[in-house]
Design a protein around this motif. Structure first.
Motif, mmCIF file in Angstrom:
data_model
loop_
_atom_site.group_PDB
_atom_site.id
_atom_site.type_symbol
_atom_site.label_atom_id
_atom_site.label_comp_id
_atom_site.label_asym_id
_atom_site.label_seq_id
_atom_site.Cartn_x
_atom_site.Cartn_y
_atom_site.Cartn_z
ATOM 1 N N TYR A 116 0.821 -1.206 0.000
ATOM 2 C CA TYR A 116 0.000 0.000 0.000
ATOM 3 C C TYR A 116 0.863 1.267 0.000
ATOM 4 N N LEU A 117 0.412 2.252 -0.766
ATOM 5 C CA LEU A 117 0.947 3.606 -0.604
ATOM 6 C C LEU A 117 -0.131 4.425 0.093
ATOM 7 N N TRP A 118 0.243 5.041 1.186
ATOM 8 C CA TRP A 118 -0.682 5.855 1.977
ATOM 9 C C TRP A 118 -0.302 7.322 1.816
ATOM 10 N N ILE A 119 -1.236 8.135 1.334
ATOM 11 C CA ILE A 119 -1.006 9.579 1.267
ATOM 12 C C ILE A 119 -1.950 10.211 2.276
ATOM 13 N N GLY A 120 -1.395 10.695 3.369
ATOM 14 C CA GLY A 120 -2.247 11.176 4.456
ATOM 15 C C GLY A 120 -1.784 12.509 5.000
ATOM 16 N N CYS A 121 -2.478 12.963 6.029
ATOM 17 C CA CYS A 121 -2.125 14.226 6.682
ATOM 18 C C CYS A 121 -1.008 13.994 7.700
ATOM 19 N N SER A 122 -0.209 15.027 7.942
ATOM 20 C CA SER A 122 0.887 14.926 8.924
ATOM 21 C C SER A 122 0.375 14.849 10.365
ATOM 22 N N ASP A 123 -0.906 15.118 10.560
ATOM 23 C CA ASP A 123 -1.496 15.104 11.905
ATOM 24 C C ASP A 123 -1.048 13.864 12.680
ATOM 25 N N SER A 124 -0.502 14.098 13.872
ATOM 26 C CA SER A 124 0.109 12.992 14.620
ATOM 27 C C SER A 124 -0.904 11.964 15.116
ATOM 28 N N ALA A 175 -2.770 18.369 5.426
ATOM 29 C CA ALA A 175 -4.064 18.221 4.731
ATOM 30 C C ALA A 175 -4.003 17.282 3.522
ATOM 31 N N ASN A 176 -3.064 16.306 3.563
ATOM 32 C CA ASN A 176 -3.005 15.240 2.535
ATOM 33 C C ASN A 176 -3.205 15.760 1.107
ATOM 34 N N MET A 177 -2.388 16.748 0.759
ATOM 35 C CA MET A 177 -2.497 17.361 -0.562
ATOM 36 C C MET A 177 -1.637 16.618 -1.592
ATOM 37 N N VAL A 178 -2.122 16.590 -2.823
ATOM 38 C CA VAL A 178 -1.350 16.026 -3.940
ATOM 39 C C VAL A 178 -1.255 17.121 -5.010
ATOM 40 N N HIS A 179 -0.113 17.817 -5.029
ATOM 41 C CA HIS A 179 0.093 18.866 -6.029
ATOM 42 C C HIS A 179 0.914 18.277 -7.179
ATOM 43 N N VAL A 222 -3.865 4.817 -1.274
ATOM 44 C CA VAL A 222 -4.967 5.355 -0.462
ATOM 45 C C VAL A 222 -4.669 6.817 -0.135
ATOM 46 N N VAL A 223 -5.606 7.697 -0.497
ATOM 47 C CA VAL A 223 -5.526 9.080 -0.024
ATOM 48 C C VAL A 223 -6.475 9.168 1.159
ATOM 49 N N CYS A 224 -5.948 9.546 2.313
ATOM 50 C CA CYS A 224 -6.800 9.571 3.506
ATOM 51 C C CYS A 224 -6.786 10.946 4.177
ATOM 52 N N GLY A 225 -7.962 11.518 4.284
ATOM 53 C CA GLY A 225 -8.121 12.758 5.051
ATOM 54 C C GLY A 225 -8.694 12.423 6.418
ATOM 55 N N HIS A 226 -8.963 13.440 7.206
ATOM 56 C CA HIS A 226 -9.501 13.137 8.537
ATOM 57 C C HIS A 226 -10.323 14.287 9.101
ATOM 58 N N SER A 227 -11.151 13.942 10.076
ATOM 59 C CA SER A 227 -11.931 14.960 10.784
ATOM 60 C C SER A 227 -10.984 15.785 11.662
#
Ligand SMILES: [Zn+2]
Length: 209
Positions: free
Chosen positions: A37-45, A67-71, A94-99
């Motif tokens: 898996y490749l995980w693209i997520g937010c830096s939020d700990s 904020a899991n950005m892909v530029h 997987v691009v994963c954002g969060h609340s």
């Protein structure tokens, strides 16, 4: 003594514990790097993927930013996608954002400045595009709505990257996913199902943008 001495001690006892259970663990780890898996997520700990997925970290190749950005002009993110797909042969991105995302909230409250303001510019544009929808909602509802739509947007950016387009043209088995993690419940939600071709990626884009 360094304030971080405790961390080095923790590392030593962690490695020691693993070696006592499985003497060849680190030898095997050094000889093989085959994450699925490749995980693209937010830096939020609070959103470390190996913890959320309850998987050993060596099974997940990771790229995280605010904020899991892909530029498309971010050489770091594009290199990660290229290496993950072409060399590591991951099956899933997987691009994963969060609340409760600080980046999303900063954009909603117009509290960005400096490099973060530049980084989150596309998120501001996205916010403006759904201003009507966000108007009546509470801050929490607005941040979830924007975080989810941002995931969809970043998924479309992954799908249009040269690496992913080429992989699909070559008939490689590669699927892209958009998920959201609720920090208040610990639960992940799949927003888009499996995107496995340029055609299914175009359908997502059509539906949302
Ligand atoms: Zn975040």
């Amino acid at each position: 003594m360094s304030e971080l001495h405790e961390l080095l001690c923790r590392n030593f006892s962690w490695a020691d514990k693993i070696k006592s259970r499985s003497p060849d663990f680190f030898k095997n780890l050094s000889e093989r790097h085959r994450p699925k898996y490749l995980w693209i997520g937010c830096s939020d700990s609070r959103t470390a993927p190996d913890r959320l997925l309850d998987l050993p970290s060596e099974q997940i190749f990771v790229h995280r930013n605010i904020a899991n950005m892909v530029h498309s002009d971010d050489a770091s993110c594009m290199s990660v996608i290229q290496y993950a797909v072409d060399q590591l042969k991951v099956d899933h991105i997987v691009v994963c954002g969060h609340s409760h995302c600080g980046g999303v909230r900063a954009v909603l409250e117009e509290q960005t400045s400096g490099p973060i303001d530049q980084w989150l510019k596309p998120l501001s544009v996205l916010k403006t595009s759904i201003a009507g929808k966000l108007k009546q909602a509470s801050l929490n509802e607005r941040s979830v709505t924007l975080a989810e739509l941002n995931v969809v947007k970043q998924v479309t950016n992954v799908c249009k990257s040269a690496t992913v387009q080429t992989a699909w043209e070559m008939g490689e088995k590669l699927s892209v996913h958009g998920w959201i993690f609720d920090v208040s419940t610990g639960i992940l939600k799949d927003l888009l199902g499996d995107i496995t071709s340029a055609r299914s990626a175009a359908a997502v884009k059509e539906q949302y943008f």
